[in-house]
Enzyme design. Structure first.
Site: not given
Length: 481
Positions: A29, A25-27, A90
């Site tokens: 999604r 995961n990113c911030m 990301d």
């Protein structure tokens, strides 16, 4: 969002465990890498509760927004029985992010010089500390509100304990920076911890000891040739970073010739002694001059003397600094100002850059008839208000070019207003790093929130007006296709 239920539905929609190769995961999604994209039901994913958008592909990206992505990853791990990959850096948040990704990659592709590498190292040192800054900053903000409501509470033990928790990160910042610097450059973290303590030795202050007869005996302050007496914290976090880096260089060099059987005994002590001597006699005096010069340039000259002009320029030029990859160089200055004064007066001014982007987004949204561009703005706008500006920058304003300029100019007006407030209402600033947008309000020192919100609204309005009137033509929207 019911994370367990949504996680099960995502698991089924991407083809089950047999079709999942990895996920992370990113911030904003959940990112699921799949073996066969034909087995992924994109339309079903888009209909799930809490899903803001889906980017199909070999890495299917399910956009759920800040705060949800990490929790959804944990739930998805339970459902799939697969260990997740590390979280990726990301934070783009538009459901259709191709343009944003390409723009961000293009910008970063030009950031390849040694200066850029140095600033990336600085960013890597401070980014892991930001959650602590936010947590302690918010605790301190609550303590401040508590004290305003009841001034007598200042002598209450519970209040003092609460305020003490809020000061933990600032109080131990030099040790955290030292450890992270050692990690960043491949050294031993505990030696970095020691490096963080050397510049802050209280013996440098000429502390007073008590003799057996009760009389006070002052201790002579440490002094170095050409510079004179030293004091604890001289050079601030810049001195800590350089000292910890020197410790790492010495440690690595020693390991090239010290026999492995003697490593544990020789390498640490020689590293600490040699590095400490360099810190005291070389690093502290030089870094003190560097920090003093930066503080004079940014605070005394640009802000105190420059006033509204300085505020306008700093807010307007901050995003171009981000594009050049040099904005991380300001982080040690912010950290040092928080350590010395309890807040950084620069950050509320620079935060106006994000507000200008919010105003720009409103202007473009009202002017354009391009459905794809409007969809990108709808996805990026809410987090832009909260202070996460990258989706609007890389997904909208930079690809369109002129809106980026009008957004920066709009931010300048808010920066000028905040600078005026600092001059008129007394110094104020952010007590923590990592928060921007409307989320910065709780961590502003007493009395500053009204000036900050006023500047934020001015930046939004001016970003909107300049973009709506001068910054956008419909043909620009073709760049988003």
């Amino acid at each position: 969002m019911k994370y367990d239920e949504v996680g099960r539905q995502i698991h089924d929609a991407v083809g089950g465990a047999d079709n999942i190769s990895s996920f992370t995961n990113c911030m904003t999604r959940l990112r699921v890498s799949v073996h066969d994209t034909d087995k992924v039901d994109v339309e079903r994913l888009k209909e799930l509760d809490g899903v803001m958008g889906v980017v199909p592909g070999s890495q299917t990206q399910i956009v759920v927004g800040p705060g949800h992505a990490e929790r959804l990853r944990q739930a998805f791990a339970k459902v799939s029985g697969i260990e997740p990959d590390p979280e990726v850096d990301d934070d783009t948040d538009a459901a259709d992010r191709d343009v944003a990704a390409e723009t961000k990659a293009a910008v970063k592709s030009h950031q390849t010089t040694g200066i850029h590498a140095m600033f990336r190292h600085i960013g890597n040192i401070f980014v892991p500390i930001i959650p602590g800054f936010i947590a302690c900053g918010l605790v301190l903000a609550i303590a401040n509100i508590w004290k305003l409501a009841d001034p007598a509470i200042a002598e209450n033990a519970w209040y003092l304990a609460f305020a003490g928790i809020g000061g933990i990160v600032v109080g131990g910042l030099n040790f955290l920076v030292g450890m992270n610097t050692a990690k960043e450059f491949g050294g031993t973290p505990v030696l970095g911890f020691i490096a963080g303590g050397v510049p802050f030795l209280e013996q440098m202050a000429g502390v007073v000891e008590t003799a057996p007869d009760g009389s006070e005996i002052p201790i002579q302050q440490l002094s170095v040739p050409l510079f004179g007496t030293l004091s604890p914290g001289l050079g601030g976090v810049i001195g800590v970073i350089v000292t910890a880096w020197i410790f790492t260089v010495i440690e690595k060099k020693l390991r090239t010739f010290v026999p492995a059987v003697l490593d544990l005994f020789v390498v640490p002590i020689v590293t600490v002694l040699a590095g400490s001597l360099l810190c005291v006699f070389v690093i502290m005096p030089i870094s003190a001059l560097v920090m003093k010069g930066l503080t004079w340039l940014l605070v005394d000259f640009a802000l105190q003397q420059g006033g509204i002009i300085g505020g306008f320029l700093m807010a307007s030029l901050f995003l171009p600094m981000v594009m050049l990859g040099v904005h991380q160089g300001l982080t040690p200055v912010h950290a040092e100002l928080i350590t010395q004064h309890g807040f950084t007066m620069l950050l509320p001014i620079l935060a106006m850059a994000g507000a200008g982007q919010v105003g720009m987004a409103i202007g473009v949204y009202l002017r354009t008839r391009n459905d794809k561009l409007r969809k990108v703005i709808r996805g990026a706008f809410p987090v832009g208000v909260l202070g996460i500006g990258e989706p609007l920058i890389y997904g909208v304003s930079l690809p369109l070019v002129y809106p980026f300029i009008t957004a920066c100019l709009g931010a300048g007006f808010g920066g000028a207003f905040v600078a005026f407030g600092i001059q008129q209402g007394g110094d104020f600033g952010a007590q923590a790093l990592g928060l921007s947008g409307v989320l910065m309000v709780p961590v502003l020192s007493a009395g500053g929130w009204m000036w900050y919100l006023g500047g934020w609204l001015i930046s939004v309005v001016m970003g909107f007006v300049l973009t709506y009137m001068f910054g956008f033509k419909e043909k620009m929207a073709d760049r988003i296709m």
